[in-house]
Design an enzyme around this catalytic site. Structure first.
Site, mmCIF file in Angstrom:
data_model
loop_
_atom_site.group_PDB
_atom_site.id
_atom_site.type_symbol
_atom_site.label_atom_id
_atom_site.label_comp_id
_atom_site.label_asym_id
_atom_site.label_seq_id
_atom_site.Cartn_x
_atom_site.Cartn_y
_atom_site.Cartn_z
ATOM 1 N N ARG A 267 0.776 -1.157 -0.029
ATOM 2 C CA ARG A 267 0.185 -0.334 -0.140
ATOM 3 C C ARG A 267 0.915 1.003 0.004
ATOM 4 N NH1 ARG A 267 -1.469 2.562 4.467
ATOM 5 N NH2 ARG A 267 -1.441 1.015 6.204
ATOM 6 N N HIS A 271 -3.627 4.137 4.654
ATOM 7 C CA HIS A 271 -4.680 3.303 4.840
ATOM 8 C C HIS A 271 -6.064 3.701 4.529
ATOM 9 C CE1 HIS A 271 -7.204 0.091 6.609
ATOM 10 N NE2 HIS A 271 -8.080 0.974 7.352
ATOM 11 N N TYR A 280 4.339 5.206 11.096
ATOM 12 C CA TYR A 280 4.741 4.250 11.564
ATOM 13 C C TYR A 280 5.867 3.426 10.610
ATOM 14 C CZ TYR A 280 0.497 3.894 8.799
ATOM 15 O OH TYR A 280 -0.572 3.288 7.701
#
Length: 372
Positions: A267, A271, A280
């Site tokens: 990805r 998100h 992160y």
């Protein structure tokens, strides 16, 4: 960090038929048998899927959508698998599978309506055999399994008739494999030999949780514990995704049961548009995957096969036209009539429901012309 998309270091062989450099390669078990025009069609699908995604992202940033879950980087997994479906097969996508919805023939404006808060989907799932995008993580795996079991009961599996035999496919992410629904679906599908394919897009993160904190083994290896085959495929290789899914679907239609496919991808974006992936993961990690881009590798291959620059310009023009369509249509999506909420509460409308509808309509009409 070990690169999970490198077939030379993976714990389980990774099916790859087109390298990041655009070079065709071979697999001992799987082959893509499409022609050059077929690959051009796949390229067009990839470009259109990405344009849909980037336009929707921009619309959200301009306040036209409440939320958008980007699919940037996952186009090959979605297009390759969706184009392996036959018309009678049924797809159960997630909220991120925009390419699947597009390839099944639905107007992508319907997706915008969902994230604009104007509709619950806007299409009849039976028209193109694609369900409304599922947002309950993992639940669609059970839906697809139940549908597949019904196909068997209806005698639509293993007849040998390519126009009749059918299967279902459940899309999910790596995060969904940690849900009980997924494990229940694998068990039911295996026990009943249901004609269903579980297509997991392992994009390396369940929101902010990396794969290594979700599982100790490759996702495809989990199939062994349930007694069904598992396949690991390069999720950025549209040809490999098509070939592997084609084989799994045919196996299901022939009555040989379910398959778990792990498409290893990444990805590239957040998100959702409310997420900040820089909190992160490192930028260098995304750079590694950017070099494996699904669209670029197909473009390089088509150029090597002599496809002229004019053709690519035509595809770009189609993508631009899609962008215009999405922007104009999004701003013209009508506001929902909340009175329609009462239409689908019961199969047969009850007196109580009708009374509630009447009360709502009277209240709504009393507000007309008032100043908020």
């Amino acid at each position: 960090m070990t690169d999970p998309s490198d077939p030379t270091v993976a714990d389980i062989p990774l099916v790859q038929l087109l390298t990041p450099a655009g070079v065709r390669t071979t697999s001992p078990e799987y082959a893509y048998d499409g022609s050059l025009p077929d690959i051009q069609d796949l390229f067009r699908d990839l470009v259109m899927t990405r344009r849909l995604d980037t336009e929707a992202f921009a619309l959200q940033r301009h306040g036209e959508l409440g939320l958008w879950p980007p699919a940037l980087g996952q186009e090959a997994a979605q297009v390759g698998s969706a184009r392996a479906l036959r018309p009678q097969d049924f797809a159960f996508p997630t909220y991120r599978d925009h390419g699947v919805v597009l390839c099944r023939g639905e107007d992508p404006v319907h997706l915008l309506g969902i994230f604009r808060g104007s509709s619950l989907g806007g299409w009849d799932p039976s028209e193109h055999n694609v369900a409304l995008p599922n947002i309950i993580i993992g639940a669609q795996t059970l839906h697809a399994t139940g549908y597949a079991m019904a196909l068997t009961l209806e005698g639509l599996v293993g007849t040998g008739d390519p126009e009749r035999d059918a299967a279902s496919i459940a899309y999910l992410g790596d995060g969904a494999t940690s849900q009980g629904d997924f494990n229940e679906a694998l068990d039911w599908a295996a026990v009943h030999q249901a004609p269903v394919v579980f297509f997991c897009q392992n994009n390396q993160y369940a929101i902010s949780v990396p794969l290594e904190r979700q599982t100790r083994v490759p996702i495809s290896q989990r199939a062994d514990g349930f007694g069904l085959p598992g396949v690991r495929v390069d999720g950025n290789d549209v040809l490999a995704c098509h070939a592997v899914t084609t084989a799994a679907l045919q196996r299901a239609r022939d009555g040989q049961g379910p398959t778990l496919i792990e498409a290893v991808t990444y990805r590239m974006g957040p998100h959702t548009t409310s997420d900040d992936p820089t909190r992160y993961r490192e930028a260098a990690e995304a750079d590694v995957w950017r070099a494996k881009d699904a669209i670029e590798r197909v473009r390089l291959h088509l150029v090597s096969e002599g496809v002229p620059a004019e053709w690519f310009a035509e595809v770009q023009a189609e993508a631009d036209a899609l962008g215009v369509h999405l922007r104009e249509a999004c701003q013209n999506i009508p506001e929902p009539d909340l009175a329609e909420l009462f239409d689908h509460v019961h199969v047969d409308t009850t007196e109580e429901t009708e009374q509630q509808r009447a009360e709502y309509v009277a209240w709504r009409d009393s507000l007309e012309g008032s100043v908020a």
